[in-house]
Design an enzyme around this catalytic site. Sequence first.
Site, mmCIF file in Angstrom:
data_model
loop_
_atom_site.group_PDB
_atom_site.id
_atom_site.type_symbol
_atom_site.label_atom_id
_atom_site.label_comp_id
_atom_site.label_asym_id
_atom_site.label_seq_id
_atom_site.Cartn_x
_atom_site.Cartn_y
_atom_site.Cartn_z
ATOM 1 N N CYS A 225 62.983 43.664 2.031
ATOM 2 C CA CYS A 225 64.060 42.763 2.460
ATOM 3 C C CYS A 225 63.884 41.407 1.777
ATOM 4 O O CYS A 225 62.932 40.677 2.079
ATOM 5 C CB CYS A 225 64.016 42.626 3.982
ATOM 6 S SG CYS A 225 65.145 41.398 4.640
ATOM 7 N N CYS A 228 64.382 38.376 4.029
ATOM 8 C CA CYS A 228 63.251 38.181 4.935
ATOM 9 C C CYS A 228 62.045 37.585 4.207
ATOM 10 O O CYS A 228 61.412 36.653 4.687
ATOM 11 C CB CYS A 228 62.818 39.515 5.548
ATOM 12 S SG CYS A 228 64.155 40.513 6.185
ATOM 13 N N ASP A 229 61.712 38.138 3.048
ATOM 14 C CA ASP A 229 60.408 37.847 2.448
ATOM 15 C C ASP A 229 60.463 37.180 1.068
ATOM 16 O O ASP A 229 59.416 36.842 0.512
ATOM 17 C CB ASP A 229 59.597 39.154 2.334
ATOM 18 C CG ASP A 229 59.392 39.795 3.695
ATOM 19 O OD1 ASP A 229 59.317 39.053 4.698
ATOM 20 O OD2 ASP A 229 59.314 41.033 3.770
HETATM 21 C C1 LIG Z 1 58.853 45.118 6.647
HETATM 22 C C2 LIG Z 1 60.079 44.489 7.275
HETATM 23 C C3 LIG Z 1 60.221 43.115 7.271
HETATM 24 C C4 LIG Z 1 61.325 42.517 7.871
HETATM 25 N N1 LIG Z 1 61.404 41.155 7.876
HETATM 26 C C5 LIG Z 1 62.442 40.563 8.515
HETATM 27 C C6 LIG Z 1 62.532 39.131 8.561
HETATM 28 O O1 LIG Z 1 61.662 38.418 8.067
HETATM 29 N N2 LIG Z 1 63.611 38.601 9.203
HETATM 30 C C7 LIG Z 1 64.614 39.356 9.758
HETATM 31 O O2 LIG Z 1 65.540 38.816 10.334
HETATM 32 N N3 LIG Z 1 64.544 40.698 9.702
HETATM 33 C C8 LIG Z 1 63.501 41.316 9.084
HETATM 34 N N4 LIG Z 1 63.447 42.683 8.997
HETATM 35 C C9 LIG Z 1 64.568 43.452 9.564
HETATM 36 C C10 LIG Z 1 64.476 43.473 11.101
HETATM 37 O O3 LIG Z 1 63.173 43.850 11.495
HETATM 38 C C11 LIG Z 1 65.508 44.449 11.628
HETATM 39 O O4 LIG Z 1 66.780 44.026 11.208
HETATM 40 C C12 LIG Z 1 65.485 44.509 13.161
HETATM 41 O O5 LIG Z 1 64.203 44.870 13.632
HETATM 42 C C13 LIG Z 1 66.514 45.520 13.647
HETATM 43 O O6 LIG Z 1 66.423 45.605 15.039
HETATM 44 P P1 LIG Z 1 66.934 46.887 15.828
HETATM 45 O O7 LIG Z 1 66.562 46.645 17.241
HETATM 46 O O8 LIG Z 1 68.322 47.179 15.487
HETATM 47 O O9 LIG Z 1 66.098 48.108 15.237
HETATM 48 P P2 LIG Z 1 64.538 48.335 15.067
HETATM 49 O O10 LIG Z 1 63.783 47.084 15.067
HETATM 50 O O11 LIG Z 1 64.418 49.234 13.876
HETATM 51 O O12 LIG Z 1 64.151 49.155 16.380
HETATM 52 C C14 LIG Z 1 64.622 50.455 16.584
HETATM 53 C C15 LIG Z 1 63.602 51.186 17.436
HETATM 54 O O13 LIG Z 1 64.151 52.437 17.852
HETATM 55 C C16 LIG Z 1 63.120 53.372 17.900
HETATM 56 N N5 LIG Z 1 63.673 54.721 17.856
HETATM 57 C C17 LIG Z 1 64.399 55.287 16.866
HETATM 58 N N6 LIG Z 1 64.709 56.557 17.187
HETATM 59 C C18 LIG Z 1 64.161 56.793 18.404
HETATM 60 C C19 LIG Z 1 64.121 57.936 19.271
HETATM 61 N N7 LIG Z 1 64.702 59.098 18.928
HETATM 62 N N8 LIG Z 1 63.468 57.840 20.451
HETATM 63 C C20 LIG Z 1 62.882 56.670 20.823
HETATM 64 N N9 LIG Z 1 62.868 55.566 20.037
HETATM 65 C C21 LIG Z 1 63.503 55.630 18.854
HETATM 66 C C22 LIG Z 1 62.304 53.053 16.655
HETATM 67 O O14 LIG Z 1 60.977 53.574 16.765
HETATM 68 C C23 LIG Z 1 62.330 51.528 16.662
HETATM 69 O O15 LIG Z 1 61.207 50.984 17.323
HETATM 70 C C24 LIG Z 1 62.347 43.319 8.441
HETATM 71 C C25 LIG Z 1 62.212 44.712 8.436
HETATM 72 C C26 LIG Z 1 61.086 45.302 7.872
HETATM 73 C C27 LIG Z 1 60.951 46.806 7.900
#
Ligand SMILES: Cc1cc2nc3c(=O)[nH]c(=O)nc-3n(C[C@H](O)[C@H](O)[C@H](O)COP(=O)(O)OP(=O)(O)OC[C@H]3O[C@@H](n4cnc5c(N)ncnc54)[C@H](O)[C@@H]3O)c2cc1C
Length: 414
Positions: A225, A228-229
């Site tokens: 990303c 992000c980084d």
């Molecule tokens: C390495 C990295 C660095 C990042 N850095 C940044 C940053 O600096 N700033 C920023 O704004 N964003 C950053 N992001 C992006 C940010 O983390 C995501 O946009 C955000 O976490 C999305 O939130 P979410 O709740 O939609 O999904 P997620 O955070 O992906 O959470 C979804 C959750 O659902 C769970 N899940 C999925 N399927 C199932 C199932 N069948 N049963 C039970 N649980 C399930 C997963 O295990 C996961 O924990 C980064 C992402 C990554 C990978």
Amino acid sequence: MADDDATPDITIYGTQWCGDCKRAKQFFGEQRVHYRYVDVDVDADGMAFVEKTNGGKRVIPVIDFGDGSTLVEPSNAEMAQKLGITTEASRSFYDLVVVGSGPAGLTAALYAAREGIDTLVVERAAIGGQAGITERLDNFPGFPEGVSGEEFAERLRKQAERFGVEVLGASEVTGITLDGNYRCVATADGCTHGAYAVLLALGSTYKRLGVPGEEDFIGAGVHFCATCDGAFYRGQDVLVVGGGNSAGEEGLFLTKFASHVTIATRDPELTASKVVVEKIAERPDMDVLTDVETVEVKGDTHLEAVVLKNTRTGEQSELHPGGMFVFIGLDPNTELVRGFVSLDTQGFVETDSGMHTNVPGVFAAGDCRAGSTKQAASAAGEGAAAAIAIRRYLAPFAGGMPFVDTAGQPLTMV
Ligand SMILES: Cc1cc2nc3c(=O)[nH]c(=O)nc-3n(C[C@H](O)[C@H](O)[C@H](O)COP(=O)(O)OP(=O)(O)OC[C@H]3O[C@@H](n4cnc5c(N)ncnc54)[C@H](O)[C@@H]3O)c2cc1C
């Protein structure tokens, strides 16, 4: 995350070929629990420990918890219990079940619970979602110095629990079905959690190259990303892997920070749109390597070299960028709901402006939702919006009204 953490108390004794050892390592990795790994095929002391633990037999994995206790060939449920992860819900029915504990899921949960909506969050991996594996969140409002992903995840969990949210870890949701007004959420351990509403906060997964070293340096030179980084690489050379629109656009974005951006694609030319390709060609601080595949990432504690292979000649070369950004696509974690709710062509969940899917009582928020912006702050915002929409959906229930009419059609909410 694993192996080299400064003070891991937990040691996994296993071998490279043992499937249960891989499962145990994956479980600890997903739960973000630090451990040391000993390959007993090459470590005689390790093998001696395994034999001593098993009364002379060679049964692996053996997990030593550093407190005098060990587990031999444990199931995921046994490991979860040992780590104190709650995997059993206290009740069988809630107002709302949230699937996924990232910023979208936990924000929705805390908003809902704060308004008296009984809420269960079910998470298959570590609490906090992708935000929890982020080395450092530098752009989440309210943290002027930035915050480590781990601390951010822990704060979200605590805040949700303060309002009475129940959170299950290490529990994979395997199916969602409808039973009149009830939505039934099944988990891999055979449990079913009933609710009036379900929020899909499943997130998505950045596609990885799957080459040696990539996993080891995520957050330490390997990134997915640029927003992000990218700022970590001010004044440095960076490598972008990928050739499509996201690689091109993110590469252009990285020139705000990096002194030079190299894009490496395995195709004979960039497949990004003409406009993006032209913009790249105009920039003196960008170049494009075509017909190259990334085959390995090397380093000690941080990425030091990326090994590329020319797909035509087979010749290998090394680059030494400060960081490498991989943009080869994003997979939503929505297989679970394929055929249940409407998905767009790329598999993201389609909703109306109130985060409602085409299935009454089933909502979606965050990175798994079509049109979302794949950022922690916007995922949290979508979680808040979804909670407010869910509160509205649940309102008739508080008044004793059914959600569907006698023909099974959803009632229109105002
Ligand atoms: C390495 C990295 C660095 C990042 N850095 C940044 C940053 O600096 N700033 C920023 O704004 N964003 C950053 N992001 C992006 C940010 O983390 C995501 O946009 C955000 O976490 C999305 O939130 P979410 O709740 O939609 O999904 P997620 O955070 O992906 O959470 C979804 C959750 O659902 C769970 N899940 C999925 N399927 C199932 C199932 N069948 N049963 C039970 N649980 C399930 C997963 O295990 C996961 O924990 C980064 C992402 C990554 C990978």
